[in-house]
Design a protein around this motif. Structure first.
Motif, PDB file in Angstrom:
ATOM      1  N   SER A 235       0.828  -1.202   0.000  1.00 37.88           N
ATOM      2  CA  SER A 235       0.000   0.000   0.000  1.00 37.88           C
ATOM      3  C   SER A 235       0.865   1.256   0.000  1.00 37.88           C
ATOM      4  O   SER A 235       0.517   2.256   0.600  1.00 37.88           O
ATOM      5  N   LYS A 236       2.031   1.191  -0.666  1.00 35.15           N
ATOM      6  CA  LYS A 236       2.910   2.348  -0.733  1.00 35.15           C
ATOM      7  C   LYS A 236       2.381   3.362  -1.743  1.00 35.15           C
ATOM      8  O   LYS A 236       1.683   3.018  -2.687  1.00 35.15           O
ATOM      9  N   ALA A 237       2.770   4.623  -1.544  1.00 34.57           N
ATOM     10  CA  ALA A 237       2.392   5.660  -2.495  1.00 34.57           C
ATOM     11  C   ALA A 237       3.232   5.529  -3.757  1.00 34.57           C
ATOM     12  O   ALA A 237       4.366   5.060  -3.739  1.00 34.57           O
ATOM     13  N   GLY A 238       2.660   5.943  -4.887  1.00 32.73           N
ATOM     14  CA  GLY A 238       3.375   5.891  -6.142  1.00 32.73           C
ATOM     15  C   GLY A 238       3.430   4.489  -6.706  1.00 32.73           C
ATOM     16  O   GLY A 238       2.786   3.564  -6.222  1.00 32.73           O
ATOM     17  N   LEU A 239       4.212   4.328  -7.761  1.00 36.25           N
ATOM     18  CA  LEU A 239       4.359   3.031  -8.419  1.00 36.25           C
ATOM     19  C   LEU A 239       5.546   2.287  -7.833  1.00 36.25           C
ATOM     20  O   LEU A 239       6.647   2.829  -7.730  1.00 36.25           O
ATOM     21  N   ASN A 240       5.344   1.063  -7.423  1.00 36.74           N
ATOM     22  CA  ASN A 240       6.415   0.241  -6.886  1.00 36.74           C
ATOM     23  C   ASN A 240       6.111  -1.221  -7.167  1.00 36.74           C
ATOM     24  O   ASN A 240       4.972  -1.580  -7.489  1.00 36.74           O
ATOM     25  N   GLY A 241       7.134  -2.059  -7.056  1.00 33.34           N
ATOM     26  CA  GLY A 241       6.894  -3.462  -7.341  1.00 33.34           C
ATOM     27  C   GLY A 241       8.144  -4.298  -7.262  1.00 33.34           C
ATOM     28  O   GLY A 241       9.217  -3.829  -6.861  1.00 33.34           O
ATOM     29  N   THR A 242       7.997  -5.555  -7.660  1.00 26.90           N
ATOM     30  CA  THR A 242       9.095  -6.523  -7.624  1.00 26.90           C
ATOM     31  C   THR A 242       9.073  -7.353  -8.896  1.00 26.90           C
ATOM     32  O   THR A 242       8.013  -7.799  -9.345  1.00 26.90           O
ATOM     33  N   LEU A 243      10.250  -7.564  -9.462  1.00 21.65           N
ATOM     34  CA  LEU A 243      10.428  -8.443 -10.610  1.00 21.65           C
ATOM     35  C   LEU A 243      11.289  -9.627 -10.193  1.00 21.65           C
ATOM     36  O   LEU A 243      12.309  -9.448  -9.523  1.00 21.65           O
ATOM     37  N   THR A 244      10.903 -10.836 -10.586  1.00 24.46           N
ATOM     38  CA  THR A 244      11.694 -12.027 -10.276  1.00 24.46           C
ATOM     39  C   THR A 244      11.837 -12.885 -11.529  1.00 24.46           C
ATOM     40  O   THR A 244      10.942 -12.910 -12.387  1.00 24.46           O
ATOM     41  N   ALA A 245      12.947 -13.586 -11.630  1.00 26.21           N
ATOM     42  CA  ALA A 245      13.170 -14.534 -12.723  1.00 26.21           C
ATOM     43  C   ALA A 245      14.097 -15.625 -12.214  1.00 26.21           C
ATOM     44  O   ALA A 245      15.103 -15.336 -11.556  1.00 26.21           O
ATOM     45  N   ASN A 246      13.759 -16.876 -12.489  1.00 23.62           N
ATOM     46  CA  ASN A 246      14.540 -18.017 -12.014  1.00 23.62           C
ATOM     47  C   ASN A 246      14.600 -19.084 -13.093  1.00 23.62           C
ATOM     48  O   ASN A 246      13.653 -19.273 -13.861  1.00 23.62           O
ATOM     49  N   THR A 247      15.714 -19.777 -13.136  1.00 21.34           N
ATOM     50  CA  THR A 247      15.859 -20.922 -14.025  1.00 21.34           C
ATOM     51  C   THR A 247      16.377 -22.096 -13.203  1.00 21.34           C
ATOM     52  O   THR A 247      17.195 -21.925 -12.295  1.00 21.34           O
ATOM     53  N   GLY A 248      15.849 -23.290 -13.510  1.00 18.30           N
ATOM     54  CA  GLY A 248      16.203 -24.465 -12.734  1.00 18.30           C
ATOM     55  C   GLY A 248      16.641 -25.620 -13.610  1.00 18.30           C
ATOM     56  O   GLY A 248      16.618 -25.552 -14.845  1.00 18.30           O
ATOM     57  N   SER A 249      17.009 -26.685 -12.971  1.00 21.97           N
ATOM     58  CA  SER A 249      17.469 -27.873 -13.688  1.00 21.97           C
ATOM     59  C   SER A 249      16.328 -28.504 -14.478  1.00 21.97           C
ATOM     60  O   SER A 249      15.154 -28.365 -14.135  1.00 21.97           O
ATOM     61  N   HIS A 250      16.671 -29.208 -15.548  1.00 18.06           N
ATOM     62  CA  HIS A 250      15.721 -29.932 -16.396  1.00 18.06           C
ATOM     63  C   HIS A 250      14.623 -29.017 -16.943  1.00 18.06           C
ATOM     64  O   HIS A 250      13.429 -29.325 -16.862  1.00 18.06           O
ATOM     65  N   ASP A 251      15.037 -27.862 -17.470  1.00 15.37           N
ATOM     66  CA  ASP A 251      14.115 -26.944 -18.154  1.00 15.37           C
ATOM     67  C   ASP A 251      12.998 -26.423 -17.252  1.00 15.37           C
ATOM     68  O   ASP A 251      11.839 -26.337 -17.668  1.00 15.37           O
ATOM     69  N   ARG A 252      13.347 -26.072 -16.041  1.00 17.67           N
ATOM     70  CA  ARG A 252      12.393 -25.408 -15.155  1.00 17.67           C
ATOM     71  C   ARG A 252      12.623 -23.902 -15.230  1.00 17.67           C
ATOM     72  O   ARG A 252      13.743 -23.431 -15.118  1.00 17.67           O
ATOM     73  N   TYR A 253      11.532 -23.146 -15.372  1.00 14.25           N
ATOM     74  CA  TYR A 253      11.628 -21.700 -15.438  1.00 14.25           C
ATOM     75  C   TYR A 253      10.438 -21.092 -14.703  1.00 14.25           C
ATOM     76  O   TYR A 253       9.329 -21.646 -14.700  1.00 14.25           O
ATOM     77  N   ASN A 254      10.652 -19.950 -14.086  1.00 17.10           N
ATOM     78  CA  ASN A 254       9.536 -19.162 -13.576  1.00 17.10           C
ATOM     79  C   ASN A 254       9.942 -17.701 -13.506  1.00 17.10           C
ATOM     80  O   ASN A 254      11.113 -17.369 -13.321  1.00 17.10           O
ATOM     81  N   ALA A 255       8.980 -16.833 -13.705  1.00 14.06           N
ATOM     82  CA  ALA A 255       9.211 -15.393 -13.677  1.00 14.06           C
ATOM     83  C   ALA A 255       7.908 -14.718 -13.272  1.00 14.06           C
ATOM     84  O   ALA A 255       6.815 -15.274 -13.456  1.00 14.06           O
ATOM     85  N   GLY A 256       8.031 -13.526 -12.722  1.00 14.17           N
ATOM     86  CA  GLY A 256       6.824 -12.831 -12.305  1.00 14.17           C
ATOM     87  C   GLY A 256       7.066 -11.380 -12.006  1.00 14.17           C
ATOM     88  O   GLY A 256       8.209 -10.931 -11.834  1.00 14.17           O
ATOM     89  N   VAL A 257       5.983 -10.624 -11.940  1.00 11.28           N
ATOM     90  CA  VAL A 257       6.029  -9.216 -11.573  1.00 11.28           C
ATOM     91  C   VAL A 257       4.857  -8.930 -10.643  1.00 11.28           C
ATOM     92  O   VAL A 257       3.736  -9.393 -10.870  1.00 11.28           O
ATOM     93  N   ASN A 258       5.126  -8.227  -9.554  1.00 11.93           N
ATOM     94  CA  ASN A 258       4.100  -7.739  -8.642  1.00 11.93           C
ATOM     95  C   ASN A 258       4.164  -6.220  -8.636  1.00 11.93           C
ATOM     96  O   ASN A 258       5.233  -5.646  -8.390  1.00 11.93           O
ATOM     97  N   LEU A 259       3.037  -5.559  -8.903  1.00 16.89           N
ATOM     98  CA  LEU A 259       2.990  -4.110  -9.012  1.00 16.89           C
ATOM     99  C   LEU A 259       1.980  -3.526  -8.046  1.00 16.89           C
ATOM    100  O   LEU A 259       0.977  -4.164  -7.695  1.00 16.89           O
ATOM    101  N   ASN A 260       2.254  -2.298  -7.613  1.00 21.66           N
ATOM    102  CA  ASN A 260       1.350  -1.570  -6.744  1.00 21.66           C
ATOM    103  C   ASN A 260       1.423  -0.083  -7.100  1.00 21.66           C
ATOM    104  O   ASN A 260       2.499   0.460  -7.371  1.00 21.66           O
ATOM    105  N   TYR A 261       0.261   0.568  -7.129  1.00 20.81           N
ATOM    106  CA  TYR A 261       0.220   2.006  -7.389  1.00 20.81           C
ATOM    107  C   TYR A 261      -0.785   2.633  -6.431  1.00 20.81           C
ATOM    108  O   TYR A 261      -1.975   2.303  -6.450  1.00 20.81           O
ATOM    109  N   GLY A 262      -0.292   3.521  -5.564  1.00 23.57           N
ATOM    110  CA  GLY A 262      -1.146   4.176  -4.588  1.00 23.57           C
ATOM    111  C   GLY A 262      -1.218   5.668  -4.824  1.00 23.57           C
ATOM    112  O   GLY A 262      -0.193   6.333  -5.036  1.00 23.57           O
ATOM    113  N   ILE A 263      -2.441   6.211  -4.790  1.00 21.19           N
ATOM    114  CA  ILE A 263      -2.631   7.645  -4.997  1.00 21.19           C
ATOM    115  C   ILE A 263      -3.944   8.079  -4.358  1.00 21.19           C
ATOM    116  O   ILE A 263      -4.986   7.449  -4.574  1.00 21.19           O
ATOM    117  N   ASN A 264      -3.883   9.116  -3.522  1.00 23.49           N
ATOM    118  CA  ASN A 264      -5.072   9.762  -2.958  1.00 23.49           C
ATOM    119  C   ASN A 264      -6.052   8.763  -2.334  1.00 23.49           C
ATOM    120  O   ASN A 264      -7.250   8.773  -2.606  1.00 23.49           O
TER     121      ASN A 264
END
Length: 794
Positions: A235-264
């Motif tokens: 619940s922070k003011a303005g635009l903020n977030g987190t980006l993640t990316a991971n690679t694993g053995s035997h063709d495992r992959y995951n990635a994601g983005v979490n965003l938040n925008y708070g105003i008034n």
């Protein structure tokens, strides 16, 4: 029941009477002395002028405006503060009788003094926080919170165990309720729970709460209690977030983005996650009967790919009213291939039959969830709310089988449709009758529809022909009406919470293939009690009791058999009765307020109509696995949770759980009682040899465990990981390895007069992951410097 409902009505009427509240409002604006700009998200504290005692507080909004509600008659002054600025204090003012608004005008704060360059504050929440009715585990420090799934993360939570098939157990019992943000979800039903936990990204989870004796505000479902997964909601003011990316053995992959925008006063949040996994499984199944031996080997590979989208909005409609709307969608495509080799020999080890069975499965899953919440606050800490949640999951699976047997070859197709649709509506009131007494009451309606359709076609040499003998359609309907009330009191050193929940259940099973309907109706009252006593500053005793229920799910009551392979069938039992569980706990908590805590709990559970899985031979050496009710069972245990930090370079928690289990197994052909003692342990350690670098070790062991027809063998596993933070660019680099020594497996032995069976299941060994996590955004207009600090308090 009528008296109970009448009591709830009276409680709700009392709550509404108390809801009027009185008192005045104090308002004003906080502004910078030099730049004349409003100061947002600053702290405003109200003090009684004579005693200088803090009365209440608030935060300024994006315009610097603040207001304090329900201020009683008296003489006061205000103190405004903001990190990096000085403090400002208002003149003394008087609040008179009646409802009025006191405007203190503009408070000017020194905005020059301590403004420096950049702030780098590294905080570390306590991993384990004990509360009156639950244990809270903050999971942000766990390395699995970046690369893993919710299932991976839960393996590191004390009291919780997750086996290689994704089955979750709590204190050794697999019958546990899993909630998302305190609410049931169709995603967490029995058949789909494993898939949902494997798809839920661990980096979207803020904390996990373990509630072994829930209060009356929660549904009383589950033998061992509740695991509540609380998702992040910034619940922070303005635009903020987190980006993640991971690679694993035997063709495992995951990635994601979490965003938040708070105003008034409005906060928008959302995220997207992609995940590609691989499941390699092997099963070795050896069966012995009085007439034959059967040896089966199953080797399979699965490639699930999932996409998850979350969106939501929270809005402060007024100073007393908050509304939140959120939703999520998950789509998964799961391709599986499997080969079974089976050999049947007679008692003299002469070959009787064999088969090789190949399977190709193509499953497509869709999971939806939506939530609406409206909350109105009044007075000091009082509120009422209205909440509606809808969730659904559906799986459409096409299976193609080809079987080569001693006498002939066959082909068959199976179509499996599995879906759950869940509606939950809840009205909740919370009111402080006094400073030390709080009353909560409410009503909850839950409506569930579960569909399970199983259609089979056989190849006749030219085309596929429907097999009506093996085709079935089944629908389970369940409606629950619940009234609940809890009273929480804090007389002196005591904390007490007493609750009562009344439920009316209406259950209907439609067996369309048999043109039959079965129904159940029952009414129950579930009492709860929680008490704690502070012996001194560092010691506290806790006592709790709850009456709980384990209701069979739709799949448990579906009598139509599903063919796992030519010699294995699985079916439910429409005559299953709900289990009832009396649960008692006594605990002692010690902590030293700085770096150590120890929680010791003695618990006892008494079950009637215990539901258990049973395997029996039927015609032609085919093994049927179903569920039945036993008479009763007893379970008692001792659990320890120890957390300790050594300066800033080492912290760990250790969990040990030993329990005695006794069941009445007469219905299974044994003597009256079977009993055993089992134990498990979990050790998590964070080692920080130098600044910004952390290594993590996770080790767990579970001894042999009693099952109704035999025993499950012991297992153990060790995981290792590391993380390196680069604060200057808000980046973290992570690496982990699961099952470091390739030791994890699940095996069990059944030993009855007609069946002796040894099964061992293994998964792909040693899963490696490496990845990055990047955090951005927040209010960058005010920069400060600060030393690295850690919050080590409880």
């Amino acid at each position: 029941m009528k008296r109970f409902v009448l009591g709830i009505v009276v409680i709700c009427w009392i709550t509404i009477v108390f809801a009027a509240g009185n008192g005045s409002k104090v308002t004003g604006i906080l502004s910078g002395k030099t730049n004349k700009a409003p100061v947002e998200f600053a702290t405003i504290a109200l003090y009684e002028a004579t005693t200088k005692k803090l009365v209440t507080g608030a935060m300024t909004d994006s315009t610097g405006y603040f207001h304090l509600e329900d201020v009683p008659t008296g003489r006061y002054y205000l103190v405004g503060s903001y990190v990096g600025y000085g403090e400002t204090q208002s003149e003394m003012f008087i609040v008179g009788n009646g409802n009025q608004t006191v405007d203190v005008g503009v408070l000017w704060i020194d905005d020059k003094g301590q403004v420096l360059n950049e702030v780098v504050v590294a905080g570390r929440k306590s991993t384990f926080v004990p509360k009156l009715d639950r244990k809270v585990f903050n999971v942000g420090q766990d390395l699995m919170s970046s690369a893993g799934s919710a299932s991976d993360l839960m393996q590191n939570i004390p009291s919780v165990e997750v086996d290689l098939e994704g089955t979750v157990s709590l204190r050794g019992n697999e019958n546990v309720t899993i909630l998302i943000n305190g609410k049931p979800s169709a995603l967490m039903s029995g058949r789909t729970r494993t898939d949902a936990l494997n798809q839920l990204a661990a980096n979207s989870i803020e904390r996990i709460e373990v509630i072994t004796n829930p209060s009356a505000e929660y549904k009383p479902d589950g033998v061992s209690g509740i695991i509540n997964i609380v998702l992040k909601k910034e619940s922070k003011a303005g635009l903020n977030g987190t980006l993640t990316a991971n690679t694993g053995s035997h063709d495992r992959y995951n990635a994601g983005v979490n965003l938040n925008y708070g105003i008034n006063g409005v906060n928008f949040f959302g995220g997207y996650a992609f995940r590609q996994d691989r499941y390699d499984r092997s099963i070795f199944d050896n069966r012995t009967s009085p007439t034959e031996y059967i040896n089966q080997t199953t080797l399979g590979t699965g490639r699930p790919v999932s996409h998850t989208l979350r969106l939501g909005m929270g809005a402060n409609l007024s100073t007393h009213d908050v509304m939140e709307i959120s939703g999520s969608y998950n789509r998964r495509h799961f391709l599986r291939s499997e080969r079974i080799e089976s050999v049947t020999e007679d008692i003299n080890h002469h070959l009787e039959d064999f088969y090789f069975r190949n399977r190709r499965a193509d499953a497509r899953e869709n999971m939806w969830e939506g939530n609406f919440l409206y909350t109105h606050t009044y007075g000091k800490g009082n509120e009422w709310s209205v909440n509606y949640t809808y969730s659904s999951e559906s799986e459409d699976e096409q299976n193609e089988y080809s079987t080569m047997q001693m006498e002939n070859d066959t082909k068959d197709n199976e179509w499996v449709w599995d879906a759950n649709y869940l509606h939950i509506g809840k009205v909740h009131w919370q009111h402080h009758l006094s400073e030390r007494t709080k009353l909560s009451a409410g009503y909850e309606l839950e409506a569930l529809r579960a569909e399970q359709n199983y259609h089979v076609e056989n190849w006749d040499g030219a085309s596929f022909i429907p097999d009506l003998d093996r085709t079935s359609d089944f629908t389970h309907h369940r409606t629950l009406h619940s009234f609940f009330a809890t009273l929480e009191m804090n007389p002196g050193e005591w904390s007490l919470m007493a609750g009562l929940r009344g439920e009316y259940a209406d259950i209907r099973n439609n067996l369309y293939s048999l043109d039959s309907i079965t129904r159940q109706h029952y009414t129950n009252i579930y009492p709860t009690l929680h008490a704690s006593r502070k012996l001194n500053e560092h010691n506290e005793l806790q006592l709790s009791y709850s009456l709980r229920v384990n209701r069979p799910e739709g799949s448990d009551m579906n009598p139509f058999a599903e063919r796992i392979n030519p010699l294995s069938l699985s079916a439910g039992n429409p005559d299953l009765k709900p289990e009832k569980i009396h649960s008692v706990e006594v605990g002692w908590l010690w902590h030293n307020d700085t770096n150590a805590s120890l929680m010791t709990t003695v618990y006892y559970r008494y079950l009637t109509n215990q539901i258990t899985e049973v395997s029996r031979y039927i015609d032609g050496g085919v093994l049927l696995t179903t569920k039945e009710n036993l008479d009763q069972s007893h379970n008692a245990g001792l659990e320890l949770i120890w957390s300790y930090s050594i300066n800033r370079w080492l912290s760990f928690n250790w969990n040990a759980n030993g329990y005695f289990n006794q069941i009445n197994a007469e219905k299974l052909g044994f003597s009256r009682h079977r009993n055993t003692f089992s134990w498990s342990t979990l050790f998590n350690a964070n080692f920080m040899p130098f600044k910004y670098y952390m290594m993590q070790l996770n080790a767990r062991y579970r001894s042999a465990t009693l099952v109704p027809q035999g025993r499950r063998d012991a297992d153990y596993c060790i995981n290792l990981g590391m993380k390196y933070d680069i604060p200057s660019i808000n980046l973290s680099v992570l690496a982990s390895v699961t099952d470091l020594f390739d030791t994890y497996r699940k095996s069990y032995t059944l030993d009855t007069p007609e069946l002796k069976q040894k099964v061992e299941k293994r998964r792909n060994p040693r899963i490696f992951y490496i990845g990055v996590s990047y955090t951005f955004g927040g209010n960058k207009s005010k920069k400060h410097t600060a030393k690295l600090e850690y919050d080590e308090s409880m």
